[in-house]
Write a protein that holds these residues in place. Structure first.
Motif, PDB file in Angstrom:
ATOM      1  N   ARG A  38       0.834  -1.208   0.000  1.00  0.00           N
ATOM      2  CA  ARG A  38       0.000   0.000   0.000  1.00  0.00           C
ATOM      3  C   ARG A  38       0.864   1.251   0.000  1.00  0.00           C
ATOM      4  O   ARG A  38       0.650   2.174  -0.781  1.00  0.00           O
ATOM      5  CB  ARG A  38      -0.909  -0.021   1.232  1.00  0.00           C
ATOM      6  CG  ARG A  38      -1.849   1.166   1.349  1.00  0.00           C
ATOM      7  CD  ARG A  38      -2.532   1.231   2.714  1.00  0.00           C
ATOM      8  NE  ARG A  38      -1.572   1.451   3.775  1.00  0.00           N
ATOM      9  CZ  ARG A  38      -1.343   0.584   4.762  1.00  0.00           C
ATOM     10  NH1 ARG A  38      -2.012  -0.545   4.833  1.00  0.00           N
ATOM     11  NH2 ARG A  38      -0.434   0.868   5.692  1.00  0.00           N
ATOM     12  N   ARG A 499      -5.411  -1.520  10.461  1.00  0.00           N
ATOM     13  CA  ARG A 499      -6.433  -0.895   9.626  1.00  0.00           C
ATOM     14  C   ARG A 499      -6.756   0.482  10.202  1.00  0.00           C
ATOM     15  O   ARG A 499      -6.557   0.729  11.395  1.00  0.00           O
ATOM     16  CB  ARG A 499      -7.711  -1.750   9.581  1.00  0.00           C
ATOM     17  CG  ARG A 499      -7.530  -3.116   8.940  1.00  0.00           C
ATOM     18  CD  ARG A 499      -8.753  -3.997   9.158  1.00  0.00           C
ATOM     19  NE  ARG A 499      -8.961  -4.236  10.596  1.00  0.00           N
ATOM     20  CZ  ARG A 499      -8.362  -5.217  11.272  1.00  0.00           C
ATOM     21  NH1 ARG A 499      -7.529  -6.039  10.652  1.00  0.00           N
ATOM     22  NH2 ARG A 499      -8.589  -5.370  12.567  1.00  0.00           N
ATOM     23  N   SER A 500      -7.287   1.349   9.375  1.00  0.00           N
ATOM     24  CA  SER A 500      -7.597   2.702   9.840  1.00  0.00           C
ATOM     25  C   SER A 500      -8.727   2.722  10.854  1.00  0.00           C
ATOM     26  O   SER A 500      -8.907   3.698  11.585  1.00  0.00           O
ATOM     27  CB  SER A 500      -7.963   3.593   8.645  1.00  0.00           C
ATOM     28  OG  SER A 500      -9.114   3.088   7.981  1.00  0.00           O
ATOM     29  N   THR A 501      -9.497   1.632  10.939  1.00  0.00           N
ATOM     30  CA  THR A 501     -10.614   1.550  11.879  1.00  0.00           C
ATOM     31  C   THR A 501     -10.223   0.910  13.202  1.00  0.00           C
ATOM     32  O   THR A 501     -11.062   0.792  14.102  1.00  0.00           O
ATOM     33  CB  THR A 501     -11.773   0.761  11.247  1.00  0.00           C
ATOM     34  OG1 THR A 501     -11.280  -0.521  10.828  1.00  0.00           O
ATOM     35  CG2 THR A 501     -12.350   1.503  10.048  1.00  0.00           C
ATOM     36  N   ASP A 502      -8.961   0.491  13.335  1.00  0.00           N
ATOM     37  CA  ASP A 502      -8.533  -0.184  14.559  1.00  0.00           C
ATOM     38  C   ASP A 502      -8.595   0.757  15.760  1.00  0.00           C
ATOM     39  O   ASP A 502      -8.417   1.975  15.637  1.00  0.00           O
ATOM     40  CB  ASP A 502      -7.096  -0.691  14.411  1.00  0.00           C
ATOM     41  CG  ASP A 502      -7.014  -1.963  13.587  1.00  0.00           C
ATOM     42  OD1 ASP A 502      -8.078  -2.463  13.165  1.00  0.00           O
ATOM     43  OD2 ASP A 502      -5.888  -2.447  13.351  1.00  0.00           O
ATOM     44  N   ARG A 526      -2.191   5.251  12.624  1.00  0.00           N
ATOM     45  CA  ARG A 526      -3.547   4.994  12.120  1.00  0.00           C
ATOM     46  C   ARG A 526      -3.906   5.969  11.004  1.00  0.00           C
ATOM     47  O   ARG A 526      -4.516   5.596  10.003  1.00  0.00           O
ATOM     48  CB  ARG A 526      -4.561   5.104  13.275  1.00  0.00           C
ATOM     49  CG  ARG A 526      -5.958   4.598  12.911  1.00  0.00           C
ATOM     50  CD  ARG A 526      -7.005   5.127  13.882  1.00  0.00           C
ATOM     51  NE  ARG A 526      -7.153   6.572  13.751  1.00  0.00           N
ATOM     52  CZ  ARG A 526      -7.827   7.171  12.776  1.00  0.00           C
ATOM     53  NH1 ARG A 526      -8.398   6.461  11.815  1.00  0.00           N
ATOM     54  NH2 ARG A 526      -7.920   8.489  12.737  1.00  0.00           N
ATOM     55  N   ILE A 529      -2.428   5.033   7.631  1.00  0.00           N
ATOM     56  CA  ILE A 529      -3.211   4.010   6.936  1.00  0.00           C
ATOM     57  C   ILE A 529      -4.441   4.635   6.284  1.00  0.00           C
ATOM     58  O   ILE A 529      -4.760   4.360   5.124  1.00  0.00           O
ATOM     59  CB  ILE A 529      -3.627   2.897   7.914  1.00  0.00           C
ATOM     60  CG1 ILE A 529      -2.388   2.179   8.459  1.00  0.00           C
ATOM     61  CG2 ILE A 529      -4.552   1.894   7.225  1.00  0.00           C
ATOM     62  CD1 ILE A 529      -2.683   1.212   9.587  1.00  0.00           C
ATOM     63  N   GLU A 533      -5.093   4.553   2.282  1.00  0.00           N
ATOM     64  CA  GLU A 533      -6.301   3.913   1.762  1.00  0.00           C
ATOM     65  C   GLU A 533      -7.128   4.888   0.931  1.00  0.00           C
ATOM     66  O   GLU A 533      -7.622   4.535  -0.157  1.00  0.00           O
ATOM     67  CB  GLU A 533      -7.143   3.369   2.916  1.00  0.00           C
ATOM     68  CG  GLU A 533      -6.527   2.178   3.633  1.00  0.00           C
ATOM     69  CD  GLU A 533      -7.314   1.758   4.859  1.00  0.00           C
ATOM     70  OE1 GLU A 533      -7.094   0.640   5.343  1.00  0.00           O
ATOM     71  OE2 GLU A 533      -8.154   2.561   5.352  1.00  0.00           O
TER      72      GLU A 533
END
Length: 564
Positions: A38, A499-502, A526, A529, A533
């Motif tokens: 990524r 992940r960005s939602t972690d 975070r 990421i 994304e």
């Protein structure tokens, strides 16, 4: 060029640079986490936009920048704000000298109007007189400035501050809100802001005794016995009130909270180094006293010496000031909470001062005063045994605050003449900063764009700058990373977000309860990421021109302090 091949080539170039510099530091690339697929794809997007500053600007506005550790509050506010505040305060303006002045009275009308001295006009006139408005903006900043014989960028830059210095300290909440709002719009998390509390009572106190620089203990005890702690408490209370008012302006802790609420602010006491030496020392004592109060009030976390290094006073007092700081470090550094030290050092260039004046400022700031960070450091190549000094900075993890636009505007140092390349080759940690974004008419995104176009930084190097800004911040607590400036493994079993939602797990939460720094560092990872994304979700043809709203939206309304 294929991305892995590009990295190999860059490693070879860095190794060559280390040989040229006479340094043996670790390859900075080896200190970053392994490049993910990524990240590699986002790096390719940046390379595609490298030769287009507008495309870079569009891409890097949402890039997570961590913190800005070198920012002067009065120099960070834009001139337009000052003009509106001057009008509200019924100040006057000199239309020839283009500076603000107090009125000599006010009318009995409702609302009252200022009575101005002969030859001056109400500052409010600028709001209906475009010519005066433009002239004041140009006077308060570097806008439209072109060097002429006898007036350099250095002269214009430092001349701006007294022109708007007549504004009231009651404007502090608005200034803090302005810089925090600008920072939030660029995905910054943290600001360390330099500010000078009222120096007049400090100078009066310092005038009551004699300072012997070779034996400062009696003068130090005199200051403690005659109210320096009371002055420190007063200044701390004033900043606490300003901070609270700033949060009220931004509707923090309510449903209407502004994005600026997410930006954490800490202050550095800004010591005026060109004043008489007793006053410089008294300011420094006050700064250390304010730093020790951080357990109860964390606003002031350190100090820095400011004003031009090339003045007669600054040059003649420099070594004495470093030894006085060494004395104060011995007094305060053993305390659990103490003021941390960053110093303007080496903001000089050949010709501005004689060659002898370029040989010792950075070294003395580190080896005598004990500075943890160096501001500017432009003259490092002129220091005595510069390769050894660079190795020392890398070994001690002394970071350098890089201010590309102000270095260009003040000293004419840009491109290949800037020392950033040799700092990086030596493995010295660096972080991009703004210095005086209002006076320079820039923001931190501009510095990241300039780092790519002028200094040839890669996407990986930009991430290193952002990480280093939090690693070398004076935020309280342990770093998230297990080793200084090696962003490869975390401490305490607190893993990086995948992940960005972690959200952080229980081990991370335990660390974060005792470390503001680690919390901000985890949040930065975070945000990286989320940014990557979002960038890859845009069509590749945009090459960084896609809207930044998605990357910022992924963290909008999310305060890192509320991560658990």
């Amino acid at each position: 060029m294929h991305f892995p091949s590009y990295l190999l080539l860059r490693r070879a170039l860095l190794a060559t640079a280390l040989v040229v510099a006479g340094c043996t530091a670790t390859d900075p690339l080896a200190q970053a986490p392994a490049v993910s697929a990524r990240e590699a794809r986002v790096a390719q997007r940046l390379e595609a936009a490298r030769n287009s500053p507008p495309a870079l600007r569009a891409m890097l506005t949402a890039f997570p920048k961590g913190g800005d550790l070198h920012m002067h509050l009065s120099g960070a506010v834009y001139a337009e704000t000052f003009i509106h505040e001057a009008a509200a305060e019924n100040l006057c303006a000199d239309p020839v000298k283009l500076l603000l002045l107090p009125n000599i009275g006010t009318t009995k009308s409702i609302p009252p109007r200022p009575v101005c001295a002969e030859g001056t006009v109400p500052a409010a006139n600028a709001l209906t007189n475009q010519k005066l408005y433009d002239a004041l903006i140009d006077s308060f900043s570097m806008r439209t400035f072109v060097p002429t014989s006898g007036t350099s960028g250095h002269d214009q830059f430092f001349a701006t501050f007294p022109r708007f210095s007549g504004l009231s300290k009651h404007n502090l909440p608005e200034w803090l809100d302005e810089v925090a709002t600008r920072a939030a719009a660029q995905n910054e998390q943290y600001l360390e802001i330099m500010h000078t509390p009222d120096v007049v009572p400090v100078a009066r106190l310092a005038a009551g005794a004699t300072l012997d620089p070779a034996n400062p203990e009696p003068f130090y005890q005199y200051l403690l016995a005659h109210g320096i702690r009371d002055l420190a408490k007063q200044a701390t209370d004033e900043m606490q009130s300003a901070m609270q008012a700033r949060r009220e302006r931004e509707h923090c802790d309510t449903a209407q909270a502004q994005p600026a609420c997410q930006v954490q602010i800490r202050m550095l006491y800004q010591v005026l180094r060109a004043l008489p030496l007793p006053t410089v020392f008294a300011q420094s004592v006050m700064a250390y006293e304010m730093g020790t109060a951080a357990a109860n009030d964390p606003n002031y976390v350190g100090l820095n010496y400011v004003q031009p290094e090339d003045t007669l006073a600054s040059m003649s007092q420099y070594s004495a000031e470093m030894h006085l700081l060494q004395f104060l470090q011995s007094k305060y550094k053993t305390q659990p909470r103490h003021a941390r030290l960053s110093l303007h050092a080496g903001e000089l260039t050949l010709g501005l001062v004689p060659p002898d004046g370029l040989r010792f400022h950075i070294r003395e700031a580190i080896e005598i005063a004990g500075a943890e960070r160096i501001g500017h450091g432009d003259d490092v190549a002129y220091e005595t045994d510069a390769p050894a000094l660079l190795r020392e900075m890398a070994a001690k993890h002394v970071s350098v605050e890089i201010n590309l636009s102000s270095n260009d505007g003040i000293l004419g140092i840009r491109g290949a003449d800037h020392p950033l390349a040799i700092y990086r080759a030596a493995g010295v940690p660096f972080h991009l900063s703004t210095d005086d974004e209002g006076v320079s008419r820039i923001d931190l995104t501009n510095e990241y764009v300039r780092a790519v176009t002028d200094q040839h930084l890669t996407y990986s190097a930009l991430k290193q700058s952002a990480r280093a800004s939090l690693e070398h911040s004076f935020l309280h607590g342990d770093s998230l990373w297990s080793a200084p400036d090696r962003f490869t493994a975390t401490r305490s079993g607190c893993p990086l977000p995948a992940r960005s939602t972690d959200v952080p797990g229980s081990t991370c939460q335990t660390l974060f309860h005792s470390s503001d720094k680690a919390l901000q560092q985890w949040e930065l990872e975070r945000r990286f990421i989320a940014f990557e994304e979002s960038t890859l979700a845009q069509p590749a043809a945009y090459n960084g021109l896609a809207s930044t709203s998605r990357a910022q939206g992924s963290q909008s309304g999310r305060n890192p302090s509320e991560a658990f």
